[in-house]
Scaffold this motif. Structure first.
Motif, PDB file in Angstrom:
ATOM      1  N   ARG A  21       1.102  -8.400  -4.864  1.00 64.64           N
ATOM      2  CA  ARG A  21      -0.186  -7.755  -4.603  1.00 64.64           C
ATOM      3  C   ARG A  21      -1.344  -8.487  -5.287  1.00 64.64           C
ATOM      4  O   ARG A  21      -2.499  -8.325  -4.879  1.00 64.64           O
ATOM      5  N   PRO A  38       9.532   0.604  -4.218  1.00 66.26           N
ATOM      6  CA  PRO A  38       9.308   1.890  -3.556  1.00 66.26           C
ATOM      7  C   PRO A  38       9.812   1.859  -2.119  1.00 66.26           C
ATOM      8  O   PRO A  38       9.691   0.846  -1.426  1.00 66.26           O
ATOM      9  N   SER A  62       8.986   4.269   0.284  1.00 64.57           N
ATOM     10  CA  SER A  62       8.166   5.065   1.201  1.00 64.57           C
ATOM     11  C   SER A  62       7.384   4.180   2.163  1.00 64.57           C
ATOM     12  O   SER A  62       6.547   3.365   1.741  1.00 64.57           O
ATOM     13  N   ALA A  83       5.173   5.328   4.249  1.00 60.84           N
ATOM     14  CA  ALA A  83       3.800   5.836   4.225  1.00 60.84           C
ATOM     15  C   ALA A  83       3.016   5.211   3.075  1.00 60.84           C
ATOM     16  O   ALA A  83       1.825   4.892   3.229  1.00 60.84           O
ATOM     17  N   ARG A  84       3.663   5.032   1.937  1.00 57.97           N
ATOM     18  CA  ARG A  84       2.968   4.403   0.799  1.00 57.97           C
ATOM     19  C   ARG A  84       2.586   2.968   1.142  1.00 57.97           C
ATOM     20  O   ARG A  84       1.464   2.530   0.845  1.00 57.97           O
ATOM     21  N   HIS A  85       3.492   2.236   1.758  1.00 60.00           N
ATOM     22  CA  HIS A  85       3.159   0.860   2.129  1.00 60.00           C
ATOM     23  C   HIS A  85       2.024   0.827   3.151  1.00 60.00           C
ATOM     24  O   HIS A  85       1.140  -0.038   3.070  1.00 60.00           O
ATOM     25  N   ARG A 132      -0.400   2.962   3.455  1.00 61.65           N
ATOM     26  CA  ARG A 132      -1.651   3.248   2.745  1.00 61.65           C
ATOM     27  C   ARG A 132      -2.114   2.028   1.950  1.00 61.65           C
ATOM     28  O   ARG A 132      -3.310   1.687   1.931  1.00 61.65           O
ATOM     29  N   ASP A 133      -1.178   1.358   1.294  1.00 66.16           N
ATOM     30  CA  ASP A 133      -1.541   0.185   0.494  1.00 66.16           C
ATOM     31  C   ASP A 133      -2.061  -0.951   1.373  1.00 66.16           C
ATOM     32  O   ASP A 133      -2.992  -1.675   0.988  1.00 66.16           O
ATOM     33  N   SER A 154       0.440  -6.457   0.263  1.00 61.74           N
ATOM     34  CA  SER A 154       0.752  -5.063  -0.079  1.00 61.74           C
ATOM     35  C   SER A 154       1.755  -4.428   0.877  1.00 61.74           C
ATOM     36  O   SER A 154       2.044  -3.233   0.762  1.00 61.74           O
TER      37      SER A 154
END
Length: 543
Positions: free
Chosen positions: A247, A384, A386, A388-390, A392-393, A409
């Motif tokens: 990142r 992680p 998820s 959904a988390r990726h 969002r990132d 990300s």
């Protein structure tokens, strides 16, 4: 070149020490039978003095008498045995890069005052090249490049990346079985200590670039009293492995590409991209946007879209001497993407000149480098899971750092990895002798300045630090004051009393460089050897 250089957390203790922890008589190598090396990669240089051997190491160091795997090592012995003081082991980074031929590059670049004292030792780390290689069945066609590092779709959708990551994680497990969980940085460090013992050496000196800096930091943290003179070039912050390390590229590549914009603007008549950095930035962005909307079919299965150009650009930013290649490629793309030319063969020629299309090494699975990359970074640390988390990132990264379209990300196979790490990451600390030199560029697109400083801070009083005010990935052998510090440290053991800062070197004129030479592009995202091999080729007069 050699003449110019001469002028100038919790520490893991649960695993048992390797069975060969006690070294035999110095200079003897009772467990090593040296002979011919495996065939080199196409068009690569190999020092004729180099010899190779295969050694056995435990698959799982918790079971030192269990299954073994092969590790291929190489050696260029000193020509002055009377001055021999030890071995200089090296690693090019990657993860996934072969290190067998790195001794040949170092033999070209280091002066006699260093070469007289060391046998140069290279190796293919476990899982890589000729060392019991891993393979995940990854598609290596040109159109898959932007899946290997997970570039989202132009609109930011990551469904294609998620499917690739799930499929690759499952195939890695299916194809590699019990080998897979043990392809880790910590185990590679333990292999290095096994190599040390088999060589009959009480200690090893070490040069590691990029990912190799992290490997060296792990080794010297596990074995501080078996570490002699340790050089870590282009540092990985051990607190960031691995997702947070990727990142950092959002900001790092955005900062580094400004060097290209300024470079191309210096030669407006040659490249035609603009007479100011802002104008070049606008031209480049327009080309990428056009390729996002309408990819170019260059034939032979090669489709050049915006993400492909982003990835080629990211790789070419690893060294200033690639900037002419990037300028030429973008210059060929401008009229084609603007509809004023249909000269696709010239675009294909410029793309091939960058080295972006390469043949795999012989007698190695074609997907070994990318499979080894996934194996190491997914086994080293928990990721992680998820989706959904990726997502969002990625969306946040695209807003703040649009250059790479959110790729740094995005989701990796690690999010769906079939096994958990067999141990926590090794803590890199300041416990041990002051015998580590960290080198770092200010505008490094792969291991940014903050990462190198993070590594230096983790090592604390153990380390000296030399920063260089220049862009690119890799410090040693580019002609700055860091070169003399490296040579003095290897030759005498002397480190600077205080951290130092060097001026960088000016990028080369595009008029002085042949664009026909085969460039040494990075084989992995944290490959620190590309600039080193290119410098060695230049010193030999072969580029």
């Amino acid at each position: 070149m050699a003449a110019a250089l001469s002028a100038a957390a919790i520490v893991v203790t649960a695993l048992p020490a390797p069975a060969h922890a006690a070294a035999p008589a110095r200079g003897k190598a009772p467990g090593i039978a040296w002979g011919e090396c495996p065939p080199p990669p196409p068009d690569s240089y190999r020092d004729p003095r180099q010899e190779c051997a295969t050694v056995k190491v435990p698959l799982d160091y918790r079971k030192p008498h269990g299954r073994t795997i092969d590790v291929e090592i190489s050696r260029i012995a000193t020509s002055t045995p009377a001055r021999h003081r030890g071995v200089l082991l090296s690693n090019p980074g990657g993860p996934g890069g072969s290190g067998l031929d790195l001794p040949g590059a170092l033999a070209t670049l280091l002066p006699a005052e260093v070469l007289d004292q060391y046998d140069l030792i290279g190796f293919d780390p476990r899982g890589i090249g000729h060392s019991t290689p891993v393979s995940c069945g990854v598609d290596m066609s040109p159109t898959s490049v932007t899946l290997h590092l997970p570039y989202p779709s132009p609109d930011g959708d990551i469904a294609r990346n998620v499917a690739f990551a799930q499929r690759t994680a499952a195939e890695c497990a299916r194809r590699n079985g019990p080998l897979l969980p043990h392809i880790t940085t910590a185990n590679t460090a333990r292999d290095m200590d096994r190599i040390r013992a088999l060589l009959g050496e009480p200690k090893i000196s070490y040069y590691g670039g990029s990912y190799g800096s992290y490997l060296g930091a792990v080794y010297t943290s596990l074995y501080p009293q078996r570490s002699d003179r340790i050089i870590l070039d282009s540092g990985v912050d051990p607190d960031l492995v691995w997702r947070d390390m990727w990142r950092t590229w959002n900001a790092a590549v955005t900062e580094r590409i400004e060097d290209f914009y300024a470079y191309a603007a210096t030669y407006p008549e040659l490249f035609g991209l603009g007479a100011t950095p802002a104008a070049v930035r606008s031209t480049y962005s327009g080309v990428v946007k056009a390729l996002d909307a309408t990819p170019l079919d260059l034939g032979d299965g090669l489709v050049l879209d915006g993400n492909y150009l982003r990835e080629v650009t990211r790789s070419l930013l690893y060294a200033d001497f690639y900037l002419p290649l990037l300028g030429t490629l973008v210059a060929e793309l401008v009229p084609v993407t603007q509809g004023t030319s249909a000269d696709l063969p010239s675009v294909a020629t410029a793309l091939r000149a960058t080295g972006a299309l390469r043949d795999p090494a012989v007698e190695v699975p074609a997907d070994n480098q990318i499979s080894a990359l996934y194996s190491v970074v997914c086994n080293d640390a928990v990721w992680p899971g998820s989706v959904a988390r990726h997502a969002r990132d990625v969306a946040a990264a695209r807003r703040s750092w649009p250059l790479l379209n959110g790729m740094p990300s995005n989701v990796w196979p690690c999010a769906f990895w079939p096994t958990k790490p067999v141990e926590p990451p090794v803590a890199v600390t300041d416990r041990g002798p002051r015998n580590v030199l960290v080198l770092q560029n200010t505008r490094d697109p792969a291991t940014p300045w903050t990462s190198g400083v993070g590594l230096r801070e983790a090592l604390g009083k153990r380390a000296a630090f030399v920063g260089v005010d220049q862009g690119g990935h890799g410090v040693f052998a580019l002609g700055t004051c860091a070169d003399a510090v490296v040579v003095e440290f290897l030759a005498t053991g002397a480190l600077p009393a205080r951290d130092r800062f060097c001026e960088g070197v000016a990028p080369p004129s595009p008029l002085a460089r042949s664009l026909t030479a085969r460039p040494y592009l990075p084989v992995g995202p944290l490959d620190g050897s590309a600039a080193l091999f290119a410098a060695a080729a230049k010193a030999r007069g072969t580029s």
